[in-house]
Design an enzyme around this catalytic site. Structure first.
Site, mmCIF file in Angstrom:
data_model
loop_
_atom_site.group_PDB
_atom_site.id
_atom_site.type_symbol
_atom_site.label_atom_id
_atom_site.label_comp_id
_atom_site.label_asym_id
_atom_site.label_seq_id
_atom_site.Cartn_x
_atom_site.Cartn_y
_atom_site.Cartn_z
ATOM 1 N N ASP A 93 -4.156 13.555 -45.816
ATOM 2 C CA ASP A 93 -3.970 14.527 -44.400
ATOM 3 C C ASP A 93 -3.134 14.935 -43.530
ATOM 4 O O ASP A 93 -2.190 14.649 -43.378
ATOM 5 C CB ASP A 93 -4.777 13.244 -43.258
ATOM 6 C CG ASP A 93 -6.042 14.107 -42.614
ATOM 7 O OD1 ASP A 93 -6.001 15.839 -42.923
ATOM 8 O OD2 ASP A 93 -6.151 13.496 -41.607
ATOM 9 N N HIS A 107 -1.731 23.755 -46.624
ATOM 10 C CA HIS A 107 -1.831 23.416 -47.616
ATOM 11 C C HIS A 107 -1.102 23.787 -49.236
ATOM 12 O O HIS A 107 -0.822 22.610 -49.963
ATOM 13 C CB HIS A 107 -3.437 23.617 -47.799
ATOM 14 C CG HIS A 107 -4.502 24.205 -47.081
ATOM 15 N ND1 HIS A 107 -4.926 22.321 -46.838
ATOM 16 C CD2 HIS A 107 -5.228 23.990 -46.288
ATOM 17 C CE1 HIS A 107 -5.747 22.267 -45.848
ATOM 18 N NE2 HIS A 107 -6.076 23.220 -45.430
ATOM 19 N N SER A 126 -13.117 16.588 -50.019
ATOM 20 C CA SER A 126 -13.869 15.517 -49.931
ATOM 21 C C SER A 126 -14.990 16.591 -50.336
ATOM 22 O O SER A 126 -15.310 17.980 -50.192
ATOM 23 C CB SER A 126 -14.094 14.652 -48.598
ATOM 24 O OG SER A 126 -14.528 15.812 -47.486
ATOM 25 N N THR A 127 -16.096 15.893 -50.499
ATOM 26 C CA THR A 127 -17.776 16.182 -49.721
ATOM 27 C C THR A 127 -18.058 17.102 -49.135
ATOM 28 O O THR A 127 -18.715 17.794 -48.661
ATOM 29 C CB THR A 127 -19.335 15.185 -50.370
ATOM 30 O OG1 THR A 127 -18.549 14.402 -49.792
ATOM 31 C CG2 THR A 127 -18.725 15.080 -51.747
ATOM 32 N N ASN A 143 -15.767 18.210 -46.990
ATOM 33 C CA ASN A 143 -14.378 19.815 -46.522
ATOM 34 C C ASN A 143 -14.958 20.761 -46.697
ATOM 35 O O ASN A 143 -15.003 21.761 -46.348
ATOM 36 C CB ASN A 143 -13.699 19.412 -46.690
ATOM 37 C CG ASN A 143 -12.063 18.468 -46.759
ATOM 38 O OD1 ASN A 143 -11.330 17.485 -47.929
ATOM 39 N ND2 ASN A 143 -12.367 18.722 -45.890
HETATM 40 C C1 IPE Z 1 -9.605 13.291 -45.376
HETATM 41 O O1 IPE Z 1 -9.109 13.974 -44.486
HETATM 42 C C2 IPE Z 1 -10.015 14.342 -46.837
HETATM 43 C C3 IPE Z 1 -8.600 14.850 -47.352
HETATM 44 C C4 IPE Z 1 -7.427 14.665 -47.175
HETATM 45 C C5 IPE Z 1 -8.862 15.463 -48.544
HETATM 46 P P1 IPE Z 1 -10.403 15.456 -43.042
HETATM 47 O O2 IPE Z 1 -8.969 15.953 -42.804
HETATM 48 O O3 IPE Z 1 -11.627 16.010 -44.011
HETATM 49 O O4 IPE Z 1 -10.927 13.797 -42.958
HETATM 50 P P2 IPE Z 1 -11.453 13.614 -41.186
HETATM 51 O O5 IPE Z 1 -12.219 14.920 -41.260
HETATM 52 O O6 IPE Z 1 -10.005 14.262 -40.453
HETATM 53 O O7 IPE Z 1 -12.143 12.898 -41.440
HETATM 54 C C1 IPE Z 2 -5.968 17.983 -45.886
HETATM 55 O O1 IPE Z 2 -5.407 17.690 -44.767
HETATM 56 C C2 IPE Z 2 -6.223 18.542 -46.685
HETATM 57 C C3 IPE Z 2 -7.745 18.719 -46.707
HETATM 58 C C4 IPE Z 2 -8.499 18.115 -46.316
HETATM 59 C C5 IPE Z 2 -8.185 19.342 -47.456
HETATM 60 P P1 IPE Z 2 -6.128 18.735 -42.997
HETATM 61 O O2 IPE Z 2 -6.262 20.286 -44.071
HETATM 62 O O3 IPE Z 2 -7.485 17.884 -42.914
HETATM 63 O O4 IPE Z 2 -5.114 18.774 -42.081
HETATM 64 P P2 IPE Z 2 -5.344 18.451 -40.476
HETATM 65 O O5 IPE Z 2 -5.857 16.949 -40.399
HETATM 66 O O6 IPE Z 2 -6.570 19.357 -40.398
HETATM 67 O O7 IPE Z 2 -4.029 18.690 -39.688
HETATM 68 MG MG MG Z 3 -7.291 16.286 -41.725
#
Ligand code: IPE
Ligand code: IPE
Ligand code: MG
Length: 228
Positions: free
Chosen positions: A15, A32, A60-61, A63
């Site tokens: 994350d 990313h 994740s499911t 995302n």
């Molecule tokens: C968790 O991160 C999922 C992945 C890293 C793939 P998210 O960014 O989706 O989680 P939340 O929304 O902050 O809980």
């Molecule tokens: C994790 O990074 C990657 C995925 C969830 C796919 P994020 O995209 O959630 O990054 P932040 O949390 O917004 O910084």
């Molecule tokens: Mg995140």
């Protein structure tokens, strides 16, 4: 850190990509890409030091709630990563598996996922499980349905046998970079006795040194599993 007393299975919630990019004035998509690059570095390092299982949360499911352009960038990066992984397979020698409901992904990506898993199945050193369209609740429901269909008893053992992680030990440690202290639907069943490690470092900056620090912390925990 003691290299002779490593966790067998490390799981990582990758994350913080978006914030990493934002801090640099870049679009989230660059975050990313940087995250995907870092995944390669950390996976190789885990294999090199002798970690047996690495499970990473890639998508994740939940995302799918993101803007369609961001979702398609992530899927595009996964496609690119898998092509490169196939090319480097001989050198990297990691076994790759995929956890999650891949049935809704594009047929092209699905085929690529199957191909990667198949050709990497010959390697034994380190197993890397990539969670794509993965949700802990979704996995539990799926396992329950499969058990109900086969008519097998609802025991912990039979349940575990229907999880994506069947046959793999539960993660000894779950690491979450990016500053959030939550599980976000990751490995709900398997996390029962995992040691949790949180850090503010954003995933693209989570280096080998940061991993060593996390392992060091793990090595100083007292795991009682309900005993004394
Ligand atoms: C968790 O991160 C999922 C992945 C890293 C793939 P998210 O960014 O989706 O989680 P939340 O929304 O902050 O809980
Ligand atoms: C994790 O990074 C990657 C995925 C969830 C796919 P994020 O995209 O959630 O990054 P932040 O949390 O917004 O910084
Ligand atoms: Mg995140």
């Amino acid at each position: 850190m003691d290299f002779n007393n490593l966790p067998r299975h490390i799981a990582i919630i990758m994350d913080g990509n978006g914030r990493w990019a934002k801090r640099r004035g870049l679009p989230r998509t660059s975050g990313h890409s940087a995250g995907a690059e870092n995944f390669r570095t950390i996976a190789t390092y885990c294999k090199d030091i002798g970690i047996q299982y690495l499970t990473v949360y890639a998508f994740s499911t939940e995302n799918w709630r993101r803007p369609p352009e961001e979702v398609s960038t992530i899927m595009g990066l996964l496609d690119k990563y898998l092509h490169e992984a196939i090319e480097r397979m001989e050198r990297d020698r990691v076994k790759m598996k995929f956890f999650g409901d891949t049935s809704v992904l594009s047929p092209k990506l699905r085929a690529l996922i199957e191909r990667t898993a198949e050709i990497s199945s010959q390697y034994e050193g380190c197993q890397v499980n990539i969670c794509v369209n993965y949700g802990g609740r979704d996995e539990i429901i799926r396992a329950a349905k499969r058990l109900a269909e086969t008519g097998v008893a609802f025991s912990e053992e039979n349940f575990a046998g229907e999880m994506y992680s069947a046959g793999i030990p539960d993660p000894d440690m779950i690491i979450r970079p990016g500053g959030e202290m939550r599980i976000s639907n990751f490995l709900l069943w398997q996390a029962a006795y995992s040691e949790l490690y949180f850090t503010d470092t954003l995933w693209p900056d989570f280096s080998k040194d940061e991993l060593n620090k996390a392992i060091f912390s793990f090595q100083h925990r007292d795991r009682r599993f309900g005993g004394i």
